[in-house]
Design a protein around this motif. Structure first.
Motif, PDB file in Angstrom:
ATOM      1  N   PHE A  49     -54.631  29.611 -68.641  1.00 10.29           N
ATOM      2  CA  PHE A  49     -53.533  28.786 -69.169  1.00 10.29           C
ATOM      3  C   PHE A  49     -52.326  28.862 -68.242  1.00 10.29           C
ATOM      4  N   GLU A  50     -51.564  27.778 -68.180  1.00 12.30           N
ATOM      5  CA  GLU A  50     -50.384  27.748 -67.320  1.00 12.30           C
ATOM      6  C   GLU A  50     -49.322  26.851 -67.957  1.00 12.30           C
ATOM      7  N   ALA A  51     -48.064  27.347 -67.926  1.00 13.01           N
ATOM      8  CA  ALA A  51     -46.974  26.578 -68.525  1.00 13.01           C
ATOM      9  C   ALA A  51     -46.641  25.317 -67.714  1.00 13.01           C
ATOM     10  N   TYR A  56     -50.663  27.922 -59.490  1.00 12.87           N
ATOM     11  CA  TYR A  56     -50.194  28.710 -58.323  1.00 12.87           C
ATOM     12  C   TYR A  56     -48.826  29.368 -58.478  1.00 12.87           C
ATOM     13  N   GLY A  57     -48.152  29.252 -59.611  1.00 15.81           N
ATOM     14  CA  GLY A  57     -46.947  30.034 -59.887  1.00 15.81           C
ATOM     15  C   GLY A  57     -45.932  30.012 -58.759  1.00 15.81           C
ATOM     16  N   LEU A  58     -45.506  31.209 -58.351  1.00 14.67           N
ATOM     17  CA  LEU A  58     -44.431  31.302 -57.359  1.00 14.67           C
ATOM     18  C   LEU A  58     -44.879  30.850 -55.971  1.00 14.67           C
ATOM     19  N   TYR A  61     -43.653  27.472 -56.589  1.00 12.28           N
ATOM     20  CA  TYR A  61     -42.245  27.363 -57.018  1.00 12.28           C
ATOM     21  C   TYR A  61     -41.395  28.556 -56.621  1.00 12.28           C
ATOM     22  N   GLY A  62     -41.771  29.272 -55.579  1.00 12.10           N
ATOM     23  CA  GLY A  62     -40.974  30.411 -55.125  1.00 12.10           C
ATOM     24  C   GLY A  62     -40.989  30.530 -53.617  1.00 12.10           C
ATOM     25  N   VAL A  63     -42.177  30.577 -53.043  1.00 15.27           N
ATOM     26  CA  VAL A  63     -42.314  30.697 -51.582  1.00 15.27           C
ATOM     27  C   VAL A  63     -41.536  29.545 -50.929  1.00 15.27           C
ATOM     28  N   ASP A  66     -40.375  26.273 -45.906  1.00 10.24           N
ATOM     29  CA  ASP A  66     -40.603  26.416 -44.458  1.00 10.24           C
ATOM     30  C   ASP A  66     -41.511  27.618 -44.157  1.00 10.24           C
ATOM     31  N   HIS A  67     -42.294  28.048 -45.131  1.00  8.11           N
ATOM     32  CA  HIS A  67     -43.313  29.084 -44.927  1.00  8.11           C
ATOM     33  C   HIS A  67     -44.702  28.495 -45.203  1.00  8.11           C
ATOM     34  N   PRO A  68     -45.116  27.521 -44.390  1.00  5.94           N
ATOM     35  CA  PRO A  68     -46.387  26.845 -44.686  1.00  5.94           C
ATOM     36  C   PRO A  68     -47.584  27.790 -44.621  1.00  5.94           C
ATOM     37  N   PHE A 112     -52.282  38.751 -69.772  1.00 11.06           N
ATOM     38  CA  PHE A 112     -51.008  38.087 -69.480  1.00 11.06           C
ATOM     39  C   PHE A 112     -50.653  38.307 -68.008  1.00 11.06           C
ATOM     40  N   SER A 113     -50.412  37.200 -67.309  1.00  7.62           N
ATOM     41  CA  SER A 113     -50.030  37.264 -65.884  1.00  7.62           C
ATOM     42  C   SER A 113     -48.880  36.283 -65.704  1.00  7.62           C
ATOM     43  N   THR A 114     -47.833  36.484 -66.512  1.00  2.00           N
ATOM     44  CA  THR A 114     -46.764  35.483 -66.603  1.00  2.00           C
ATOM     45  C   THR A 114     -45.644  35.696 -65.581  1.00  2.00           C
ATOM     46  N   ASN A 166     -36.031  39.898 -49.312  1.00  5.27           N
ATOM     47  CA  ASN A 166     -36.563  38.677 -48.694  1.00  5.27           C
ATOM     48  C   ASN A 166     -36.064  37.419 -49.387  1.00  5.27           C
ATOM     49  N   VAL A 167     -35.788  37.508 -50.709  1.00  5.07           N
ATOM     50  CA  VAL A 167     -35.288  36.309 -51.390  1.00  5.07           C
ATOM     51  C   VAL A 167     -33.884  35.977 -50.867  1.00  5.07           C
ATOM     52  N   ALA A 168     -33.070  37.002 -50.623  1.00  4.64           N
ATOM     53  CA  ALA A 168     -31.727  36.752 -50.073  1.00  4.64           C
ATOM     54  C   ALA A 168     -31.855  36.035 -48.725  1.00  4.64           C
ATOM     55  N   VAL A 387     -41.711  43.108 -57.752  1.00  2.95           N
ATOM     56  CA  VAL A 387     -41.669  43.616 -56.382  1.00  2.95           C
ATOM     57  C   VAL A 387     -43.062  43.479 -55.781  1.00  2.95           C
ATOM     58  N   GLY A 388     -43.120  43.060 -54.533  1.00  2.00           N
ATOM     59  CA  GLY A 388     -44.396  43.035 -53.833  1.00  2.00           C
ATOM     60  C   GLY A 388     -44.839  41.634 -53.494  1.00  2.00           C
ATOM     61  N   LEU A 389     -45.803  41.595 -52.573  1.00  4.74           N
ATOM     62  CA  LEU A 389     -46.266  40.326 -52.015  1.00  4.74           C
ATOM     63  C   LEU A 389     -47.436  39.776 -52.825  1.00  4.74           C
ATOM     64  N   HIS A 392     -50.508  41.879 -53.092  1.00  6.86           N
ATOM     65  CA  HIS A 392     -50.482  43.047 -53.984  1.00  6.86           C
ATOM     66  C   HIS A 392     -51.000  42.717 -55.379  1.00  6.86           C
ATOM     67  N   THR A 393     -50.927  41.440 -55.757  1.00  5.45           N
ATOM     68  CA  THR A 393     -51.371  41.092 -57.115  1.00  5.45           C
ATOM     69  C   THR A 393     -52.895  41.203 -57.230  1.00  5.45           C
ATOM     70  N   LYS A 394     -53.590  41.254 -56.077  1.00  7.93           N
ATOM     71  CA  LYS A 394     -55.040  41.435 -56.100  1.00  7.93           C
ATOM     72  C   LYS A 394     -55.363  42.848 -56.599  1.00  7.93           C
TER      73      LYS A 394
HETATM   74  C1  LIG Z   1     -38.481  33.310 -54.011  1.00 12.36           C
HETATM   75  C2  LIG Z   1     -39.741  34.089 -53.734  1.00 12.36           C
HETATM   76  C3  LIG Z   1     -40.404  33.913 -52.543  1.00 12.36           C
HETATM   77  C4  LIG Z   1     -41.563  34.654 -52.285  1.00 12.36           C
HETATM   78  N1  LIG Z   1     -42.166  34.495 -51.072  1.00 12.36           N
HETATM   79  C5  LIG Z   1     -43.262  35.220 -50.800  1.00 12.36           C
HETATM   80  C6  LIG Z   1     -43.900  35.090 -49.545  1.00 12.36           C
HETATM   81  O1  LIG Z   1     -43.450  34.334 -48.681  1.00 12.36           O
HETATM   82  N2  LIG Z   1     -45.011  35.848 -49.323  1.00 12.36           N
HETATM   83  C7  LIG Z   1     -45.529  36.695 -50.276  1.00 12.36           C
HETATM   84  O2  LIG Z   1     -46.565  37.337 -50.035  1.00 12.36           O
HETATM   85  N3  LIG Z   1     -44.919  36.851 -51.467  1.00 12.36           N
HETATM   86  C8  LIG Z   1     -43.811  36.140 -51.742  1.00 12.36           C
HETATM   87  N4  LIG Z   1     -43.193  36.296 -52.937  1.00 12.36           N
HETATM   88  C9  LIG Z   1     -43.792  37.205 -53.921  1.00 12.36           C
HETATM   89  C10 LIG Z   1     -44.913  36.499 -54.713  1.00 12.36           C
HETATM   90  O3  LIG Z   1     -44.459  35.239 -55.101  1.00 12.36           O
HETATM   91  C11 LIG Z   1     -45.296  37.362 -55.933  1.00 12.36           C
HETATM   92  O4  LIG Z   1     -45.815  38.579 -55.456  1.00 12.36           O
HETATM   93  C12 LIG Z   1     -46.368  36.692 -56.794  1.00 12.36           C
HETATM   94  O5  LIG Z   1     -46.117  35.327 -57.004  1.00 12.36           O
HETATM   95  C13 LIG Z   1     -46.456  37.372 -58.171  1.00 12.36           C
HETATM   96  O6  LIG Z   1     -47.551  36.786 -58.818  1.00 12.36           O
HETATM   97  P1  LIG Z   1     -47.702  36.630 -60.405  1.00 12.36           P
HETATM   98  O7  LIG Z   1     -48.950  35.837 -60.589  1.00 12.36           O
HETATM   99  O8  LIG Z   1     -47.567  37.939 -61.053  1.00 12.36           O
HETATM  100  O9  LIG Z   1     -46.451  35.774 -60.877  1.00 12.36           O
HETATM  101  P2  LIG Z   1     -46.073  34.238 -60.669  1.00 12.36           P
HETATM  102  O10 LIG Z   1     -46.414  33.776 -59.311  1.00 12.36           O
HETATM  103  O11 LIG Z   1     -44.679  34.111 -61.129  1.00 12.36           O
HETATM  104  O12 LIG Z   1     -47.033  33.457 -61.687  1.00 12.36           O
HETATM  105  C14 LIG Z   1     -46.832  33.545 -63.076  1.00 12.36           C
HETATM  106  C15 LIG Z   1     -47.278  32.254 -63.731  1.00 12.36           C
HETATM  107  O13 LIG Z   1     -47.242  32.427 -65.152  1.00 12.36           O
HETATM  108  C16 LIG Z   1     -46.754  31.239 -65.739  1.00 12.36           C
HETATM  109  N5  LIG Z   1     -46.168  31.542 -67.049  1.00 12.36           N
HETATM  110  C17 LIG Z   1     -45.043  32.252 -67.305  1.00 12.36           C
HETATM  111  N6  LIG Z   1     -44.799  32.307 -68.620  1.00 12.36           N
HETATM  112  C18 LIG Z   1     -45.799  31.600 -69.232  1.00 12.36           C
HETATM  113  C19 LIG Z   1     -46.088  31.295 -70.581  1.00 12.36           C
HETATM  114  N7  LIG Z   1     -45.300  31.711 -71.588  1.00 12.36           N
HETATM  115  N8  LIG Z   1     -47.187  30.540 -70.850  1.00 12.36           N
HETATM  116  C20 LIG Z   1     -47.987  30.096 -69.838  1.00 12.36           C
HETATM  117  N9  LIG Z   1     -47.754  30.368 -68.526  1.00 12.36           N
HETATM  118  C21 LIG Z   1     -46.675  31.119 -68.227  1.00 12.36           C
HETATM  119  C22 LIG Z   1     -45.672  30.777 -64.763  1.00 12.36           C
HETATM  120  O14 LIG Z   1     -45.391  29.412 -64.946  1.00 12.36           O
HETATM  121  C23 LIG Z   1     -46.346  31.086 -63.414  1.00 12.36           C
HETATM  122  O15 LIG Z   1     -47.090  29.989 -62.940  1.00 12.36           O
HETATM  123  C24 LIG Z   1     -42.050  35.567 -53.229  1.00 12.36           C
HETATM  124  C25 LIG Z   1     -41.376  35.738 -54.434  1.00 12.36           C
HETATM  125  C26 LIG Z   1     -40.230  35.010 -54.682  1.00 12.36           C
HETATM  126  C27 LIG Z   1     -39.503  35.226 -55.975  1.00 12.36           C
END
Ligand SMILES: Cc1cc2nc3c(=O)[nH]c(=O)nc-3n(C[C@H](O)[C@H](O)[C@H](O)COP(=O)(O)OP(=O)(O)OC[C@H]3O[C@@H](n4cnc5c(N)ncnc54)[C@H](O)[C@@H]3O)c2cc1C
Ligand SMILES: NC(=O)c1ccc[n+]([C@@H]2O[C@H](COP(=O)([O-])OP(=O)(O)OC[C@H]3O[C@@H](n4cnc5c(N)ncnc54)[C@H](OP(=O)(O)O)[C@@H]3O)[C@@H](O)[C@H]2O)c1
Length: 481
Positions: A49-51, A56-58, A61-63, A66-68, A112-114, A166-168, A387-389, A392-394
Motif C-alpha cells: 500500500f502507498e499513500a 518509491y517514496g523519498l 519525493y526526496g532525492v 540533479d542526482h539522476p 509498516f514502512s512509512t 546531506n539534506v542541507a 538516518v541512512g541511505l 541501508h533500508t535493505k
Molecule cells: C531530501 C532527502 C534526500 C535523500 N537523498 C538520498 C540520496 O541521494 N541517496 C541515498 O542513498 N539516500 C538518500 N536519502 C535517504 C533515503 O531517501 C532514505 O534512506 C529512504 O528513502 C528511507 O526509506 P523508507 O522506505 O523507510 O522511507 P520513505 O522513502 O519515506 O518511504 C515511505 C513511504 O511510505 C508512505 N507512507 C507514509 N505514510 C503512509 C500511510 N499512512 N499510508 C500509506 N503510505 C504511507 C510514504 O508516502 C512513502 O512513499 C535522502 C533522504 C532525504 C530526506
C-alpha cells in the motif's frame, strides 16, 4: 494459536506492507525470495500500500532532481514490482482510508514502512516568521510532491540554511544553482520557472560543530564545486580541530577526505583572483542558531525574516561544542532549517515521539508494555529513525522479515484472506486506488512529456528524460484513465 498455524498453512500467508518507499519494496522482495518461500515451506501473497498514487517514496519525493544516478535506483525497484508477485495499491492512506482493524481482517501480518516526511522541529524564537521554511517542505516542492502548494516564495537575495547534513547541502545547492543547469532534470515546469526568477545571490550554510563533525558525505560536498557561476566561500576562523577531530581525521576516510576538500577550497579561495561569480555559497562552521529575527521590533507583528543570530561555538575536545558567549548576526531574508527529518505517529500504534519511530525490537512492533504486538512489524526509517541511505533500508528489511518468518506459525490469522476482499472494500469506500499497471501508464506519460519537450527544443540541444506530473488528481486520472 494452533488454529492460526492450520489456517495459514493451507493457504498463502497474506501480508500487507504499508509504504512503497525503498524499505517497503525491499521488504516485499526479501519476503518473496526467502528460503522458506522458495523451498515451498509456505507461500506468500503481498499487497504493497502507498499513500501517493506512485511508488518509491523519498526516491521520487526526496532525492534531489540533479542526482539522476540515485534516482536510477528506481530501475531496480521497478524490476521487483514488475515481476507480478507483489500487488501495488497506491493512493491508499493508512489511518484515513484503512484502519488497523481492516488490515487485521484481511492480512495475517502487516509491515509498516512509512518513513519520515516532516522536518524535525527547531525550537528557537522566530522560527514561525514569514520566510522561515522547513527544508523538507522545500524538498517536497522542488521534487513535485502532489500535496504541497505549487508556488514557493523565492524572493530572498540572501538565504541561511541551518544544518550540516546531506539534506542541507541538497537544499543549499538547489537554492544557489542556476535554474538552467536543472532543466535537464525531471523538475516540474513550475519549479524551473520559480528557480529561474530567483533573485538569490548568497546562500549561507551553518553547521553548529566543526569541519570534522559534518554529517554530509564527500561526494555530495565535492558536488558543490560543480555548480556553474557559484563561488564557494569559507572562513579561516571556522577551521577549528580538537583532539576528537584529529582522531576522526586519522581514523575515518570520509572525514579526512572532506576536511581535505574544505581546507583546499579555503586555500584556493585566498590564492585565486578569478572573475567573481554572480552567486556565492558560504560554508560556516561552529555557528549554533539562537534566534531568527523579523523586520520589525514589534513582538505582536514581527514582519518577515530579516536575519539570524548565532552563537559562536567552540569544540570541547570530544567533538561536541560549547558556547563562547559571542553572538553573530547574519542579515538574510529567508531561513531554511535542514536539521533532520522526523517520523509521524501511526494510528493505533505506540509512538516514540522523541525519536519519531514506532517502538520496536528488530522490527517487531511493541505495545505500551513493551510486548511484541502479534503480526505487526516495522522497517526502514519508521523503524530506525531518519538516518541512512537507501541501501541501508535493505538491511532493515532483512532483519524485519527474519522475525516475521520466525513468527509465521503463530501469526493471528486473517478473517478474510481472499485477495479480492480488500479490493471490494476499497471500492465500497470509494477509494480511487492506483495499481502497478496505472504506474506504468503514469511513468510512460511522464517520459513522453520529456520526449515531447526535447523534440520541441531540439534546436537548443537540451534533453529532458522525464517531466513529473504534480497534481494528485492528474496522477490519479492518468493512472486510472
Ligand atoms: C531530501 C532527502 C534526500 C535523500 N537523498 C538520498 C540520496 O541521494 N541517496 C541515498 O542513498 N539516500 C538518500 N536519502 C535517504 C533515503 O531517501 C532514505 O534512506 C529512504 O528513502 C528511507 O526509506 P523508507 O522506505 O523507510 O522511507 P520513505 O522513502 O519515506 O518511504 C515511505 C513511504 O511510505 C508512505 N507512507 C507514509 N505514510 C503512509 C500511510 N499512512 N499510508 C500509506 N503510505 C504511507 C510514504 O508516502 C512513502 O512513499 C535522502 C533522504 C532525504 C530526506
Ligand atoms: N546524497 C545523499 O546521499 C543524501 C542526500 C540527502 C539525505 N541523505 C541521508 O538522509 C539522512 C538524513 O539527512 P539529514 O541531512 O536530514 O540529517 P542528518 O544527516 O542527521 O543531519 C542533520 C544536521 O542537522 C544538524 N542539527 C540537528 N539539530 C540541530 C540544531 N538544533 N541546530 C543546528 N543544527 C542542528 C546536525 O548537527 P549535529 O551533527 O551537530 O547534530 C546535522 O549537521 C542522512 O543519513 C543523509 O545522509 C543522503
Amino acid at each position: 494459536m494452533s488454529n492460526s498455524a492450520e489456517s495459514t498453512s493451507s493457504r498463502p500467508l497474506r501480508v500487507a506492507i504499508v509504504g512503497a518507499g525503498p524499505a517497503g519494496v525491499y521488504a516485499a522482495d526479501i519476503l518473496t525470495k526467502s528460503n522458506e518461500v522458495k523451498d515451498g515451506d509456505f507461500q506468500v501473497s503481498i499487497d504493497l500500500f502507498e499513500a501517493y498514487p506512485a511508488p518509491y517514496g523519498l526516491i521520487r519525493y526526496g532525492v534531489a532532481p540533479d542526482h539522476p544516478r540515485i534516482k536510477g535506483i528506481v530501475n531496480a525497484l521497478h524490476k521487483v514490482l514488475d515481476r507480478g508477485d507483489i500487488r501495488f495499491l497506491g493512493n491508499v492512506t493508512y489511518g484515513r482510508d484503512l484502519t488497523l482493524h481492516d488490515f487485521r481482517a484481511f492480512y495475517d501480518a502487516v509491515i509498516f514502512s512509512t518513513g519520515a516526511i516532516k522536518d524535525a522541529d527547531l525550537d528557537i524564537p522566530g522560527i514561525g516568521l514569514e520566510g522561515s521554511f522547513g527544508g523538507a517542505d522545500f524538498v517536497s516542492w522542488y521534487d513535485g510532491h502532489p500535496d504541497v502548494p505549487r508556488d514557493w516564495p523565492l524572493e530572498a537575495k540572501e538565504i541561511a540554511v541551518i544544518g550540516n547534513g546531506n539534506v542541507a547541502l541538497d537544499v543549499a545547492r538547489m537554492l544557489v544553482k542556476h535554474a538552467d543547469e536543472l532543466l535537464v532534470t525531471e523538475i516540474p515546469d513550475n519549479v524551473y520557472r520559480a528557480l529561474k526568477d530567483s533573485p538569490v545571490t548568497d546562500v549561507h550554510v551553518f553547521g553548529r560543530r566543526g569541519p570534522a563533525q559534518v554529517k554530509f558525505t564527500p561526494l555530495e560536498l565535492r558536488e558543490l564545486s560543480h555548480a556553474k557561476d557559484v563561488d564557494i566561500v569559507l572562513y579561516p576562523e571556522d577551521f577549528e580541530f580538537d583532539e576528537a577531530s584529529d582522531e576522526a581525521i586519522r581514523s575515518n576516510n570520509q572525514i579526512r577526505t572532506m576536511v581535505n576538500t574544505l581546507t583546499n577550497w579555503l586555500v584556493e579561495e585566498h590564492a585565486e583572483a578569478e572573475e567573481p561569480s554572480s552567486r556565492r555559497l558560504h560554508l560556516h562552521f561552529l555557528h549554533s542558531p539562537v534566534e531568527i529575527y523579523g523586520t520589525t521590533d514589534d513582538a505582536a507583528n514581527p514582519g518577515k525574516v530579516a536575519g539570524v543570530k548565532f552563537e559562536r561555538m567552540q569544540l570541547d575536545g570530544t567533538g561536541n561544542v560549547k558556547g563562547t558567549g559571542e553572538f553573530l548576526d547574519y542579515p538574510v531574508q529567508a531561513v531554511y532549517r535542514a536539521i533532520g527529518y522526523h517520523g509521524s505517529p501511526l494510528d493505533e500504534l505506540e509512538y516514540d515521539a522523541r525519536r519519531g519511530v514506532v517502538p520496536n525490537e528488530g522490527g517487531r512492533v511493541l505495545d505500551a508494555e513493551g510486548n511484541a504486538v502479534p503480526g505487526i512489524y516495522a522497517t526502514g526509517w519508521i523503524k530506525r529513525g531518519p538516518v541512512g541511505l537507501i541501501g541501508h533500508t535493505k538491511g532493515d528489511a532483512l532483519e524485519t522479515i527474519g522475525f516475521l518468518l520466525e513468527d509465521r506459525l503463530t501469526l493471528p490469522p486473517a478473517q478474510n484472506p481472499d485477495p479480492q476482499a480488500i479490493i471490494d472494500l476499497l471500492h465500497e469506500r470509494g477509494i480511487e486506488y492506483t495499481t502497478w499497471e496505472g504506474w506504468i501508464k503514469l511513468d510512460a506519460h511522464e517520459l513522453a512529456l520529456g520526449a515531447e519537450w526535447s523534440a520541441a527544443e531540439s534546436a537548443n540541444g537540451i534533453e529532458r528524460e522525464r517531466i513529473k506530473v504534480v497534481p494528485r488528481e492528474d496522477m490519479i486520472e492518468i493512472s486510472r484513465g
